[in-house]
Design a protein around this motif. Structure first.
Motif, PDB file in Angstrom:
ATOM      1  N   VAL A  11      43.261  19.268  40.777  1.00 56.03           N
ATOM      2  CA  VAL A  11      42.238  19.433  41.295  1.00 56.03           C
ATOM      3  C   VAL A  11      42.023  20.723  41.806  1.00 56.03           C
ATOM      4  O   VAL A  11      42.977  21.263  42.504  1.00 56.03           O
ATOM      5  CB  VAL A  11      41.934  18.349  42.490  1.00 56.03           C
ATOM      6  N   VAL A  12      41.152  21.651  41.815  1.00 57.28           N
ATOM      7  CA  VAL A  12      40.754  23.157  41.966  1.00 57.28           C
ATOM      8  C   VAL A  12      40.674  23.168  43.518  1.00 57.28           C
ATOM      9  O   VAL A  12      39.814  22.488  43.923  1.00 57.28           O
ATOM     10  CB  VAL A  12      39.646  23.787  40.935  1.00 57.28           C
ATOM     11  N   LYS A  13      41.440  24.042  43.974  1.00 61.52           N
ATOM     12  CA  LYS A  13      41.240  24.453  45.211  1.00 61.52           C
ATOM     13  C   LYS A  13      39.862  24.877  45.446  1.00 61.52           C
ATOM     14  O   LYS A  13      38.804  25.620  45.048  1.00 61.52           O
ATOM     15  CB  LYS A  13      42.094  25.422  45.840  1.00 61.52           C
ATOM     16  N   ARG A  14      38.951  24.311  46.369  1.00 56.17           N
ATOM     17  CA  ARG A  14      37.514  24.472  46.825  1.00 56.17           C
ATOM     18  C   ARG A  14      37.453  25.931  47.573  1.00 56.17           C
ATOM     19  O   ARG A  14      38.156  26.096  48.474  1.00 56.17           O
ATOM     20  CB  ARG A  14      36.994  23.532  47.728  1.00 56.17           C
ATOM     21  N   PRO A  15      36.421  26.630  46.887  1.00 60.49           N
ATOM     22  CA  PRO A  15      36.206  28.055  47.729  1.00 60.49           C
ATOM     23  C   PRO A  15      35.706  27.767  49.330  1.00 60.49           C
ATOM     24  O   PRO A  15      35.076  26.629  49.466  1.00 60.49           O
ATOM     25  CB  PRO A  15      34.848  28.421  47.014  1.00 60.49           C
ATOM     26  N   SER A  16      35.899  28.663  50.080  1.00 59.38           N
ATOM     27  CA  SER A  16      35.447  28.530  51.487  1.00 59.38           C
ATOM     28  C   SER A  16      34.045  28.694  51.625  1.00 59.38           C
ATOM     29  O   SER A  16      33.401  28.200  52.565  1.00 59.38           O
ATOM     30  CB  SER A  16      36.248  29.539  52.148  1.00 59.38           C
ATOM     31  N   SER A  17      33.161  29.609  50.741  1.00 52.90           N
ATOM     32  CA  SER A  17      31.878  29.707  50.730  1.00 52.90           C
ATOM     33  C   SER A  17      31.206  30.347  49.661  1.00 52.90           C
ATOM     34  O   SER A  17      32.184  30.656  48.786  1.00 52.90           O
ATOM     35  CB  SER A  17      31.562  30.609  52.075  1.00 52.90           C
ATOM     36  N   LEU A  18      30.038  30.313  49.381  1.00 50.43           N
ATOM     37  CA  LEU A  18      29.369  31.261  48.339  1.00 50.43           C
ATOM     38  C   LEU A  18      29.146  32.513  48.664  1.00 50.43           C
ATOM     39  O   LEU A  18      28.499  32.717  49.801  1.00 50.43           O
ATOM     40  CB  LEU A  18      28.034  30.375  47.969  1.00 50.43           C
ATOM     41  N   ALA A  19      29.519  33.390  48.320  1.00 52.65           N
ATOM     42  CA  ALA A  19      29.847  34.727  49.047  1.00 52.65           C
ATOM     43  C   ALA A  19      28.458  35.710  48.818  1.00 52.65           C
ATOM     44  O   ALA A  19      27.945  36.235  49.513  1.00 52.65           O
ATOM     45  CB  ALA A  19      30.817  35.552  48.464  1.00 52.65           C
ATOM     46  N   HIS A  20      28.045  35.767  47.428  1.00 54.85           N
ATOM     47  CA  HIS A  20      26.676  36.530  46.860  1.00 54.85           C
ATOM     48  C   HIS A  20      26.184  36.319  45.549  1.00 54.85           C
ATOM     49  O   HIS A  20      27.001  35.556  44.840  1.00 54.85           O
ATOM     50  CB  HIS A  20      27.103  38.099  46.954  1.00 54.85           C
ATOM     51  N   VAL A  21      25.077  36.966  45.420  1.00 51.57           N
ATOM     52  CA  VAL A  21      24.264  36.567  44.102  1.00 51.57           C
ATOM     53  C   VAL A  21      24.238  37.939  43.480  1.00 51.57           C
ATOM     54  O   VAL A  21      23.803  38.919  44.087  1.00 51.57           O
ATOM     55  CB  VAL A  21      23.141  35.722  44.234  1.00 51.57           C
ATOM     56  N   PHE A  22      24.398  38.138  42.183  1.00 48.44           N
ATOM     57  CA  PHE A  22      24.413  39.296  41.415  1.00 48.44           C
ATOM     58  C   PHE A  22      23.209  39.141  40.618  1.00 48.44           C
ATOM     59  O   PHE A  22      23.257  38.308  39.737  1.00 48.44           O
ATOM     60  CB  PHE A  22      25.611  39.457  40.739  1.00 48.44           C
ATOM     61  N   LEU A  23      22.178  39.977  40.721  1.00 47.64           N
ATOM     62  CA  LEU A  23      20.931  40.093  39.761  1.00 47.64           C
ATOM     63  C   LEU A  23      20.891  41.069  38.949  1.00 47.64           C
ATOM     64  O   LEU A  23      20.813  42.357  39.351  1.00 47.64           O
ATOM     65  CB  LEU A  23      19.769  39.911  40.414  1.00 47.64           C
ATOM     66  N   ARG A  24      20.548  40.866  37.663  1.00 41.20           N
ATOM     67  CA  ARG A  24      20.410  41.839  36.648  1.00 41.20           C
ATOM     68  C   ARG A  24      19.010  42.207  36.546  1.00 41.20           C
ATOM     69  O   ARG A  24      18.495  41.321  36.217  1.00 41.20           O
ATOM     70  CB  ARG A  24      21.165  42.022  35.201  1.00 41.20           C
ATOM     71  N   THR A  25      18.441  43.345  36.396  1.00 39.23           N
ATOM     72  CA  THR A  25      16.897  43.679  36.452  1.00 39.23           C
ATOM     73  C   THR A  25      16.485  44.767  35.647  1.00 39.23           C
ATOM     74  O   THR A  25      17.265  45.767  35.336  1.00 39.23           O
ATOM     75  CB  THR A  25      16.313  43.776  37.854  1.00 39.23           C
TER      76      THR A  25
END
Length: 194
Positions: A11-25
């Motif tokens: 079982v994969v260790k869960r992340p502590s949070s969602l850090a960021h979103v990266f958008l290409r444009t």
């Protein structure tokens, strides 16, 4: 050493949070300006090709980059459906709605999902953004609602007018009353998701 890297488990260790979103444009400045206004944030670093935008204590939450060869988004292709931003209260959600409206940013959809009350927008590239407030103070109760016959019948929710939300708040109606989803029975995908 307390971690056994040679027997890590299945079982994969869960992340502590969602850090960021990266958008290409291919609409760099328009996207950067939009996200600064949309979040009330600022760039922690910015050049003519990349911007790291933040609206809280994190060093960046949204990265926007002009990447050569980027084409316009196709709404019907596989990929991320939306990014969600949370507010602590309905008053905060409604105030942010009115502030965005004043800046010319109008919602594409407003819906009480049951677990959240949500107002959706689109950025200049057509990426969908959800602004929301949790309808339950306890995640276990929210999960119970998601397992209910009402949610099974209608996992999408009930549409509402954000101006009506503002009027209900102004009248002094309780947040608990406003957050209670009006049950309308089964529904299919709304036009905004097709």
């Amino acid at each position: 050493m307390t971690v056994d890297f040679d027997a890590p488990g299945n079982v994969v260790k869960r992340p502590s949070s969602l850090a960021h979103v990266f958008l290409r444009t291919n609409k760099f400045q328009e996207m950067v300006d939009f996200y600064k206004k949309f979040t009330g944030g600022e760039a922690r670093f910015e050049s003519s090709k990349i911007s790291f935008i933040c609206f809280d204590e994190e060093h960046h939450r949204i990265a926007v980059a002009a990447i050569p060869g980027t084409t316009d988004k196709m709404q019907t292709s596989a990929g991320l459906e939306h990014i969600a931003f949370s507010y602590p209260t309905l008053e905060d959600l409604a105030l942010a709605y009115r502030q965005r409206k004043q800046l010319g940013m109008t919602p594409t959809w407003s819906v009480n999902h049951g677990i959240t009350t949500s107002i959706y927008y689109e950025d200049p590239d057509g990426n969908r953004l959800e602004t929301q407030v949790d309808n339950f103070d306890d995640n276990d109760i929210a999960t119970e609602f998601m397992m209910s016959p009402e949610f099974r019948t209608n996992p999408i929710g009930t549409d509402f007018d954000p101006e009506d939300l503002v009027k209900r708040l102004q009248s002094g109606e309780s947040e608990a009353s406003i957050k209670k989803r009006e049950e309308t029975g089964a529904r299919g995908l709304p036009a905004q998701m097709k």
